[in-house]
Design an enzyme around this catalytic site. Structure first.
Site, PDB file in Angstrom:
ATOM      1  CB  SER A 147      -0.825  -0.103   1.356  1.00  9.52           C
ATOM      2  OG  SER A 147      -1.592   1.304   1.230  1.00  9.52           O
ATOM      3  CE1 TYR A 181      -3.776  -2.082   5.142  1.00 12.44           C
ATOM      4  CE2 TYR A 181      -3.088   0.168   4.481  1.00 12.44           C
ATOM      5  CZ  TYR A 181      -3.513  -1.021   4.044  1.00 12.44           C
ATOM      6  OH  TYR A 181      -4.051  -1.399   2.915  1.00 12.44           O
ATOM      7  CE  LYS A 239      -1.700  -3.944   2.997  1.00 14.15           C
ATOM      8  NZ  LYS A 239      -1.830  -5.415   2.466  1.00 14.15           N
TER       9      LYS A 239
END
Length: 326
Positions: free
Chosen positions: A174, A187, A191
Site C-alpha cells: 500500500s 498498517y 505494508k
C-alpha cells in the site's frame, strides 16, 4: 444511440461486471490460492482468475474489517459464482495468522487440484488510530494478518515451489507504507514490511524459478470504508476512491501469475483506476564525504546542509497522487 453507448460505458457497475467477466486463457489450468477472496479486491481477482482458466482456492476467514468474527458465506458465494460460470474452485476458511493453517491451505490446493502454481496474499484488516492512542492489540492484529499472514502463506507455498521448481507470489502492499498516511502506523509498517518480504523472496527463490511481486491497489472496498473521515480533504479523497472499483486491480494480478510474467520479479506496481505505476525502491539519492571523518559538529554544519535539499517532505499518499484518477 451514441449517447446511450457512452453512458453505458461510463457506468461503473457495467464496467465492473465487464472486467470481472473478461475471459481468456492466460492462466489456463493453473491453480491459485487467493487469501481474503470472499469480498472486495480478493473476490474480483478470484473471479478473473477463474474466467481466465485458473482453478482457485478461495480463502476467507469471513471476519469483519477489524478482524473480528468468522463467516463462511462470502467464500462459499465466490466459489458458487465461479462454478456457475463454468470454472472450478474450493473454499478455505483458515486464518492466515496461523502458520499451521497456512500449510493446510497449500495442502488443500494440492489435494483438490493436484498442484499449486501461484498465491495472492490479499487478506487484510484495518485498525486505524492516531499513533499515541494505538494499543498493542491494534498493532499486533494488523501486523498479524498483513505481514505475518503474508509470511505464513508464502512460506507454506515455498517448500512446494522449491520442489517443483516454479511458482509465483503476488502480495498486496500500500502507498500507506510506500509513501505514508496519517493514523495508520500499524498498517503502514505491515505494508512496507510486505514490500521488503516480497523482494527478499524474489532474491532467495529466483534459483528455483519462483517470482515474487507486489501490487499497491487504489480501490474502494469494505475495508477502506472504515477509514474515519475527520476533515473535508479526507472526505474528498474517499469520494475519489469510490470510483476506483476493486475489479481494476485484477488484470495485473492475473498477468503476474501467468507465464507471460516469467521475467517479472521483485517489482512493485501501483494500480489506480486505469493507471498502472511502477513504484520506486529505496536507493541513495545524495551523498557527502569527509576524508578526516565526521564529528557531530561537522554533520550539523556540512552534511545536513548538503543533504537537506533532497530531504523527503512529510507527504501522505494523496499528496503524491494528487490528480484525479483516469
Amino acid at each position: 444511440m451514441g449517447g446511450d453507448c457512452v453512458r453505458k460505458a461510463a457506468n461503473p457497475i457495467i464496467q465492473r461486471e465487464a472486467a470481472v467477466m473478461a475471459t481468456g486463457e492466460m492462466v489456463k489450468d493453473k491453480v491459485v490460492l487467493v487469501t481474503g477472496a470472499g469480498r472486495g479486491i480478493g473476490r474480483d481477482m478470484a473471479l478473473m482468475l477463474a474466467a481466465n482458466g485458473a482453478k482457485v482456492v478461495v480463502n476467507d476467514l469471513g471476519g469483519t474489517e477489524k478482524g473480528e468474527g468468522a463467516d463462511q458465506v462470502p467464500a462459499m458465494e465466490v466459489v458458487a459464482e465461479i462454478k456457475d460460470g463454468g470454472g472450478d474452485a474450493v473454499a478455505n476458511f483458515d486464518s492466515v495468522t496461523d502458520f499451521a493453517a497456512a500449510q493446510n491451505m497449500v495442502a488443500q490446493a494440492v489435494k483438490a487440484f493436484g498442484r499449486l502454481d501461484g498465491v495472492i496474499n490479499n487478506a487484510g484488516i484495518l485498525r486505524d488510530v492516531i499513533f499515541h492512542k494505538m494499543t498493542e492489540d491494534d498493532w499486533d492484529a494488523v501486523i498479524g494478518v498483513h505481514l505475518k499472514g503474508s509470511f505464513n502463506v508464502s512460506r507454506a507455498a515455498a517448500t512446494l515451489f522449491r520442489e517443483q521448481q516454479f511458482g509465483a507470489l503476488v502480495h498486496m502492499t500500500s502507498t500507506s507504507g510506500l509513501v505514508g498516511n496519517v493514523g495508520q502506523a500499524n498498517y503502514s509498517a505491515a505494508k512496507l514490511g510486505i514490500a521488503g518480504l516480497s523482494k527478499s523472496i524474489a532474491l532467495d527463490m529466483a534459483r528455483f524459478n519462483v517470482r515474487s511481486n507486489c501490487i499497491s491497489p487504489f480501490a474502494w472496498s469494505r475495508m477502506i470504508g472504515t477509514i474515519p473521515i475527520t476533515n473535508e480533504a479526507q472526505a474528498a479523497r474517499i469520494e475519489k476512491l469510490k470510483v476506483m472499483t476493486p475489479n481494476k486491480i485484477a488484470p495485473i494480478a492475473v498477468f503476474l501469475l501467468s507465464d507471460a510474467a516469467k521475467d517479472v520479479s521483485g517489482q512493485i506496481f501501483a494500480v489506480r483506476h486505469n493507471e498502472i505505476f511502477l513504484m520506486s525502491q529505496s536507493r541513495p539519492v545524495r551523498s557527502v564525504q569527509r576524508s578526516d571523518g565526521w564529528t557531530p559538529d561537522t554533520v550539523a554544519t556540512h552534511a545536513m546542509p548538503a543533504l537537506s535539499a533532497h530531504f523527503y517532505p512529510l507527504d501522505v499518499s494523496a499528496d503524491v497522487f494528487n490528480w484525479d484518477p483516469v
